[in-house]
Design a protein around this motif. Structure first.
Motif, PDB file in Angstrom:
ATOM      1  N   GLN A 102       0.822  -1.201   0.000  1.00  0.00           N
ATOM      2  CA  GLN A 102       0.000   0.000   0.000  1.00  0.00           C
ATOM      3  C   GLN A 102       0.862   1.260   0.000  1.00  0.00           C
ATOM      4  O   GLN A 102       0.570   2.222  -0.713  1.00  0.00           O
ATOM      5  N   LEU A 103       1.947   1.246   0.785  1.00  0.00           N
ATOM      6  CA  LEU A 103       2.855   2.403   0.802  1.00  0.00           C
ATOM      7  C   LEU A 103       3.480   2.605  -0.581  1.00  0.00           C
ATOM      8  O   LEU A 103       3.632   3.740  -1.044  1.00  0.00           O
ATOM      9  N   ARG A 104       3.830   1.512  -1.225  1.00  0.00           N
ATOM     10  CA  ARG A 104       4.391   1.604  -2.591  1.00  0.00           C
ATOM     11  C   ARG A 104       3.338   2.163  -3.555  1.00  0.00           C
ATOM     12  O   ARG A 104       3.654   3.006  -4.411  1.00  0.00           O
ATOM     13  N   THR A 105       2.093   1.720  -3.417  1.00  0.00           N
ATOM     14  CA  THR A 105       1.004   2.245  -4.242  1.00  0.00           C
ATOM     15  C   THR A 105       0.806   3.736  -4.015  1.00  0.00           C
ATOM     16  O   THR A 105       0.488   4.487  -4.944  1.00  0.00           O
ATOM     17  N   ASP A 106       1.011   4.173  -2.771  1.00  0.00           N
ATOM     18  CA  ASP A 106       0.868   5.587  -2.425  1.00  0.00           C
ATOM     19  C   ASP A 106       2.017   6.440  -2.945  1.00  0.00           C
ATOM     20  O   ASP A 106       2.004   7.660  -2.778  1.00  0.00           O
ATOM     21  N   GLY A 107       3.018   5.793  -3.537  1.00  0.00           N
ATOM     22  CA  GLY A 107       4.108   6.538  -4.150  1.00  0.00           C
ATOM     23  C   GLY A 107       5.400   6.583  -3.361  1.00  0.00           C
ATOM     24  O   GLY A 107       6.371   7.215  -3.797  1.00  0.00           O
ATOM     25  N   PHE A 108       5.446   5.926  -2.208  1.00  0.00           N
ATOM     26  CA  PHE A 108       6.651   5.960  -1.383  1.00  0.00           C
ATOM     27  C   PHE A 108       7.746   5.070  -1.978  1.00  0.00           C
ATOM     28  O   PHE A 108       7.471   4.026  -2.568  1.00  0.00           O
ATOM     29  N   THR A 109       8.989   5.508  -1.788  1.00  0.00           N
ATOM     30  CA  THR A 109      10.161   4.702  -2.116  1.00  0.00           C
ATOM     31  C   THR A 109      10.493   3.831  -0.907  1.00  0.00           C
ATOM     32  O   THR A 109      10.611   4.333   0.212  1.00  0.00           O
ATOM     33  N   ILE A 110      10.645   2.531  -1.143  1.00  0.00           N
ATOM     34  CA  ILE A 110      10.842   1.571  -0.052  1.00  0.00           C
ATOM     35  C   ILE A 110      12.281   1.055  -0.078  1.00  0.00           C
ATOM     36  O   ILE A 110      12.785   0.621  -1.123  1.00  0.00           O
ATOM     37  N   ALA A 111      12.929   1.094   1.081  1.00  0.00           N
ATOM     38  CA  ALA A 111      14.281   0.547   1.225  1.00  0.00           C
ATOM     39  C   ALA A 111      14.280  -0.501   2.330  1.00  0.00           C
ATOM     40  O   ALA A 111      13.591  -0.349   3.345  1.00  0.00           O
ATOM     41  N   LEU A 112      15.040  -1.553   2.138  1.00  0.00           N
ATOM     42  CA  LEU A 112      15.218  -2.584   3.165  1.00  0.00           C
ATOM     43  C   LEU A 112      16.562  -2.340   3.828  1.00  0.00           C
ATOM     44  O   LEU A 112      17.606  -2.365   3.171  1.00  0.00           O
ATOM     45  N   ASP A 113      16.540  -2.123   5.139  1.00  0.00           N
ATOM     46  CA  ASP A 113      17.749  -1.727   5.862  1.00  0.00           C
ATOM     47  C   ASP A 113      18.488  -2.934   6.429  1.00  0.00           C
ATOM     48  O   ASP A 113      17.858  -3.867   6.955  1.00  0.00           O
ATOM     49  N   ASP A 114      19.832  -2.922   6.335  1.00  0.00           N
ATOM     50  CA  ASP A 114      20.671  -3.995   6.883  1.00  0.00           C
ATOM     51  C   ASP A 114      20.137  -5.367   6.488  1.00  0.00           C
ATOM     52  O   ASP A 114      20.022  -6.277   7.316  1.00  0.00           O
ATOM     53  N   TYR A 115      19.845  -5.522   5.217  1.00  0.00           N
ATOM     54  CA  TYR A 115      19.110  -6.701   4.774  1.00  0.00           C
ATOM     55  C   TYR A 115      20.026  -7.906   4.561  1.00  0.00           C
ATOM     56  O   TYR A 115      21.146  -7.777   4.066  1.00  0.00           O
ATOM     57  N   GLN A 116      19.514  -9.083   4.952  1.00  0.00           N
ATOM     58  CA  GLN A 116      20.163 -10.348   4.638  1.00  0.00           C
ATOM     59  C   GLN A 116      19.130 -11.223   3.926  1.00  0.00           C
ATOM     60  O   GLN A 116      18.065 -11.512   4.474  1.00  0.00           O
ATOM     61  N   GLU A 120      12.313 -16.807   1.295  1.00  0.00           N
ATOM     62  CA  GLU A 120      10.929 -16.578   1.731  1.00  0.00           C
ATOM     63  C   GLU A 120      10.571 -15.095   1.794  1.00  0.00           C
ATOM     64  O   GLU A 120       9.399 -14.731   1.951  1.00  0.00           O
ATOM     65  N   HIS A 121      11.582 -14.229   1.696  1.00  0.00           N
ATOM     66  CA  HIS A 121      11.333 -12.782   1.704  1.00  0.00           C
ATOM     67  C   HIS A 121      11.105 -12.225   0.297  1.00  0.00           C
ATOM     68  O   HIS A 121      10.950 -11.008   0.145  1.00  0.00           O
ATOM     69  N   ASP A 122      11.066 -13.070  -0.712  1.00  0.00           N
ATOM     70  CA  ASP A 122      10.945 -12.589  -2.086  1.00  0.00           C
ATOM     71  C   ASP A 122       9.762 -11.631  -2.288  1.00  0.00           C
ATOM     72  O   ASP A 122       9.906 -10.616  -2.992  1.00  0.00           O
ATOM     73  N   PRO A 123       8.576 -11.896  -1.706  1.00  0.00           N
ATOM     74  CA  PRO A 123       7.467 -10.943  -1.897  1.00  0.00           C
ATOM     75  C   PRO A 123       7.797  -9.535  -1.397  1.00  0.00           C
ATOM     76  O   PRO A 123       7.334  -8.552  -1.990  1.00  0.00           O
ATOM     77  N   LEU A 124       8.580  -9.440  -0.322  1.00  0.00           N
ATOM     78  CA  LEU A 124       8.971  -8.128   0.196  1.00  0.00           C
ATOM     79  C   LEU A 124      10.026  -7.478  -0.706  1.00  0.00           C
ATOM     80  O   LEU A 124       9.939  -6.280  -1.005  1.00  0.00           O
ATOM     81  N   VAL A 125      10.999  -8.266  -1.156  1.00  0.00           N
ATOM     82  CA  VAL A 125      12.059  -7.719  -2.006  1.00  0.00           C
ATOM     83  C   VAL A 125      11.467  -7.179  -3.308  1.00  0.00           C
ATOM     84  O   VAL A 125      11.913  -6.154  -3.840  1.00  0.00           O
ATOM     85  N   ARG A 126      10.437  -7.850  -3.828  1.00  0.00           N
ATOM     86  CA  ARG A 126       9.817  -7.387  -5.078  1.00  0.00           C
ATOM     87  C   ARG A 126       9.172  -6.015  -4.925  1.00  0.00           C
ATOM     88  O   ARG A 126       8.985  -5.296  -5.910  1.00  0.00           O
ATOM     89  N   LEU A 127       8.817  -5.658  -3.690  1.00  0.00           N
ATOM     90  CA  LEU A 127       8.196  -4.352  -3.440  1.00  0.00           C
ATOM     91  C   LEU A 127       9.221  -3.264  -3.152  1.00  0.00           C
ATOM     92  O   LEU A 127       8.881  -2.076  -3.117  1.00  0.00           O
ATOM     93  N   ALA A 128      10.469  -3.662  -2.943  1.00  0.00           N
ATOM     94  CA  ALA A 128      11.506  -2.701  -2.562  1.00  0.00           C
ATOM     95  C   ALA A 128      12.100  -2.009  -3.792  1.00  0.00           C
ATOM     96  O   ALA A 128      12.185  -2.589  -4.878  1.00  0.00           O
ATOM     97  N   ASP A 129      12.501  -0.760  -3.582  1.00  0.00           N
ATOM     98  CA  ASP A 129      13.235  -0.011  -4.602  1.00  0.00           C
ATOM     99  C   ASP A 129      14.740  -0.051  -4.330  1.00  0.00           C
ATOM    100  O   ASP A 129      15.544   0.002  -5.259  1.00  0.00           O
ATOM    101  N   ILE A 130      15.080  -0.123  -3.034  1.00  0.00           N
ATOM    102  CA  ILE A 130      16.473  -0.050  -2.590  1.00  0.00           C
ATOM    103  C   ILE A 130      16.713  -1.113  -1.536  1.00  0.00           C
ATOM    104  O   ILE A 130      15.850  -1.353  -0.677  1.00  0.00           O
ATOM    105  N   VAL A 131      17.865  -1.760  -1.582  1.00  0.00           N
ATOM    106  CA  VAL A 131      18.261  -2.704  -0.534  1.00  0.00           C
ATOM    107  C   VAL A 131      19.627  -2.274  -0.012  1.00  0.00           C
ATOM    108  O   VAL A 131      20.563  -2.048  -0.796  1.00  0.00           O
ATOM    109  N   LYS A 132      19.746  -2.165   1.315  1.00  0.00           N
ATOM    110  CA  LYS A 132      20.996  -1.742   1.945  1.00  0.00           C
ATOM    111  C   LYS A 132      21.671  -2.965   2.573  1.00  0.00           C
ATOM    112  O   LYS A 132      21.053  -3.686   3.365  1.00  0.00           O
ATOM    113  N   LEU A 133      22.924  -3.196   2.198  1.00  0.00           N
ATOM    114  CA  LEU A 133      23.683  -4.346   2.698  1.00  0.00           C
ATOM    115  C   LEU A 133      24.791  -3.855   3.616  1.00  0.00           C
ATOM    116  O   LEU A 133      25.585  -2.985   3.235  1.00  0.00           O
TER     117      LEU A 133
END
Length: 310
Positions: A102-116, A120-133
């Protein structure tokens, strides 16, 4: 509060991560809940410093707790300047996936912080614009594997905690898009003179907001009753968040432009901020009890009902 720049491959500033800074010098407790830390960062960014001073033309990254992501604490700003970071300790559940979608639909840019990465997280990664390692959390081989897997999702990658020239050059060769760490720039602490928040004034404003018979004049009177509250409201409405063509110098105008719902969200955040080192759960308990008292007053025919909220 603090900020740390994030650089692109040409070493231009892409964004600043906005950080909670506490302790005696900041006038804030050292150990607070994640909700309180996020609230302080948002309040400071929008009503104390202003995005123009903090970010210039860059964007800002803000860590969001589970309650903010799930909408339990609404986001009182639009998607234009702020990147939402999903913290690494937030459980990845179907409810979270729906909220991020919903946040992505609202236009927000989504980043995953300190991600490993986990499959099973694929549905979340597909919604992300940025991933921080985090370079400190992954071995060199694991880092290369993460880059290879995540690039297939089409996300931009940020190398966090880049500490040396060797690490920076290796991340460049791996194909990272952005870079953050002490090698490039340490976090900068920014400060300003801050007016103390009058808790009673904020609670009174919340009471007026919860009174369905109160109009904009009543709201303006409640805001004008305290200098710190009126200052923050005017600072907010004149910030880059609203991109108005003229300066608003009247609280009445600010109330009309903000609207009741957005004003209530900011007032709730201000109330949470003024709780000092008390757990944020106390605010939820206090608001629940206050509303119960107001409803009991209505049932018993006591007037004015709103006074029982405070």
């Amino acid at each position: 509060m603090g900020r740390q720049p994030i650089f692109d491959r040409e070493l231009r500033i892409f964004a600043y991560e906005l950080l909670y800074r506490a302790g005696p010098r900041a006038g804030l407790p050292s150990h607070v809940s994640g909700d309180r830390a996020t609230t302080e960062v948002l309040l400071n960014a929008f009503t104390e410093f202003g995005l123009e001073r903090l970010l210039g033309r860059a964007r800002g990254c803000v860590n969001l707790t589970e309650s903010y992501l799930l909408g339990e604490q609404p986001l009182p700003f639009g998607p234009e300047r702020i990147i939402l970071e999903v913290l690494e300790d937030v459980p990845v559940t179907p409810r979270l996936i729906d909220a991020v979608r919903q946040l992505r639909t609202d236009g927000f840019t989504i980043a995953l912080d300190d991600y490993q990465y986990r499959p099973e997280h694929d549905p979340l990664v597909r919604l992300a614009d940025i991933v921080k390692l985090d370079l400190m959390a992954l071995s060199p081989d694991q880092l290369a594997e993460h880059v290879a897997v995540l690039k297939r999702f089409g996300v931009k990658l940020v190398a966090e905690r880049v500490e040396t020239m060797e690490e920076y050059e290796r991340c460049l060769s791996l194909g990272f898009d952005f870079f953050q760490g002490y090698f490039l720039s340490r976090p900068q602490v920014v400060s300003t003179q801050k007016l103390p928040t009058n808790r009673l004034a904020v609670l009174n404003l919340l009471a007026v907001l919860n009174d369905t018979s109160a109009d904009n004049d009543d709201l303006a009177d409640a805001i004008n009753a305290d200098m710190s509250v009126s200052y923050r409201v005017l600072k907010l409405i004149n910030s880059a968040l609203f991109t108005l063509t003229r300066t608003v110098d009247s609280v009445h105008q600010a109330v009309a432009l903000l609207g009741r719902r957005k004003l209530a969200t900011w007032a709730s955040m201000l109330a949470l901020s003024s709780m000092d080192d008390r757990p944020s759960e106390l605010l939820r308990i206090a608001m629940t009890r206050a509303k119960m008292c107001e409803l009991l007053a209505e049932e018993c025919g006591l007037r004015p009902q709103e006074s029982f909220f405070t």
